[in-house]
Design an enzyme around this catalytic site. Sequence first.
Site, PDB file in Angstrom:
ATOM      1  N   HIS A  16      12.890 -21.534  19.397  1.00  0.00           N
ATOM      2  CA  HIS A  16      12.032 -20.341  19.199  1.00  0.00           C
ATOM      3  C   HIS A  16      10.728 -20.632  19.918  1.00  0.00           C
ATOM      4  O   HIS A  16       9.961 -21.519  19.504  1.00  0.00           O
ATOM      5  CB  HIS A  16      11.788 -20.070  17.710  1.00  0.00           C
ATOM      6  CG  HIS A  16      12.982 -19.484  17.008  1.00  0.00           C
ATOM      7  ND1 HIS A  16      13.276 -19.731  15.682  1.00  0.00           N
ATOM      8  CD2 HIS A  16      13.972 -18.659  17.460  1.00  0.00           C
ATOM      9  CE1 HIS A  16      14.378 -19.077  15.345  1.00  0.00           C
ATOM     10  NE2 HIS A  16      14.826 -18.421  16.404  1.00  0.00           N
ATOM     11  N   ARG A  60       9.466 -14.974  20.485  1.00  0.00           N
ATOM     12  CA  ARG A  60      10.353 -15.922  19.754  1.00  0.00           C
ATOM     13  C   ARG A  60      11.721 -16.070  20.420  1.00  0.00           C
ATOM     14  O   ARG A  60      12.312 -17.142  20.424  1.00  0.00           O
ATOM     15  CB  ARG A  60      10.518 -15.372  18.343  1.00  0.00           C
ATOM     16  CG  ARG A  60      11.734 -15.822  17.544  1.00  0.00           C
ATOM     17  CD  ARG A  60      11.869 -15.016  16.283  1.00  0.00           C
ATOM     18  NE  ARG A  60      13.130 -15.166  15.596  1.00  0.00           N
ATOM     19  CZ  ARG A  60      13.272 -15.946  14.507  1.00  0.00           C
ATOM     20  NH1 ARG A  60      12.263 -16.641  14.042  1.00  0.00           N
ATOM     21  NH2 ARG A  60      14.434 -16.016  13.882  1.00  0.00           N
TER      22      ARG A  60
END
Lengths: 96, 309
Positions: B69, B127
């Site tokens: 992420h 992300r």
Amino acid sequence: NKDFVGHQVLRISAVDETQVQKVKELEDLEHLQLDFWRGPARPGSPIDVRVPFASVQAVKVFLESVGIKYEIMIKDVQLLLDEEKEQMLTSKARSQ
Amino acid sequence: ARSTDTFNYATYHTLEEIYGFIDLLVAENPKFISKIQIGNTYEGRPIYVLKFSTGGNNRPAIWIDTGIHSREWVTQASAVWFAKKITEDYGQDPAFSAILDNMDIFLEIVTNPDGFAFTHSKNRMWRKTRSRIAGSSCVGVDPNRNWDAGFGKGGSSSNPCSETYHGKFANSESEVKSIVDFVQNHGNIKAFISIHSYSQLLLYPYGYKNEAAPDEKELDQLAKSAVSALASLYGTKFEYGSIIKTIYQASGSTVDWTYSQGIKYSYTFELRDTGRYGFLLPASQIIPTAKETWLALLTIMEHTLNHPY
């Protein structure tokens, strides 16, 4: 770079499953553009959500109207981003 | 930096600076470290894994990855510090040297290069991957929902605009498929540790179902030891447990897949923030975070070495 001026991060404290569900309902409202940093999991586990400036008022009114406690974890995301950028530039300049 | 001794570990770096660090570290340790390109990202960036090996052929190995992420910057920064730490401690620390005398370590510092570059250039809060999705104006797949373990079940989204969008099919993301292929080709990885931030957790399978993992007892015991080793440095408190019981249902996650491949010691870390910064953890906390995490990693690595299977 995307601008985060006025974006706030709220730390929400859901005390029971009903409140967790209420917060989950917020998650589905795409127009609010909420960004859950820590998603709604279990009662007692902090829920952190970045709220764009345009949605801050509506989200706070909603939480207060259903009696869900929250606090402002980050008052202005852009300020922290500016500090982070500043720190990177300073350390780069120093190493050069 | 002219050498990894003068590299600044106490600040966040761009993708180019991290890739430059990797090349420096390999050049300084040509017999010990090699850089493997395991694939390319959606936007064509190379995906690199560092291999730390003291010999042997296809030895049992430990995999550590960070930054799947992209906005979780303290994880990639910690991995840069881990890489240097490995070179400093091998030959100095007997317990750690025993690990590397018998096992290899694979370290993927930037597991989502496109997303990471995007956090530096356009959107710090990004992300997901940066893959384009036919029929949608939204971009990217959550690479921690794209694995072939409970794929598409509860705990992921079929909405391309969601932060937990699982993608059109398992392994649709080249960033994921590259690791899948590497792990299956290697065939002798014994521990797989995927590092995220934040919320101070050490998690093990399962995430997509309530059923207890067959090795739950041992995984729980080892997690307990690892988090107490971590806390011994600065008192940072971690919770531990299975993904679904400790946080929520998450399907298609990395460690559910690695566990399904027979890699018993499959863990996900969620590192600091102990306070109120979330993903915007100040750079001053990078080294303390890396140091405390390293103690937990050592605990897991030693256990893996001492419990061959």
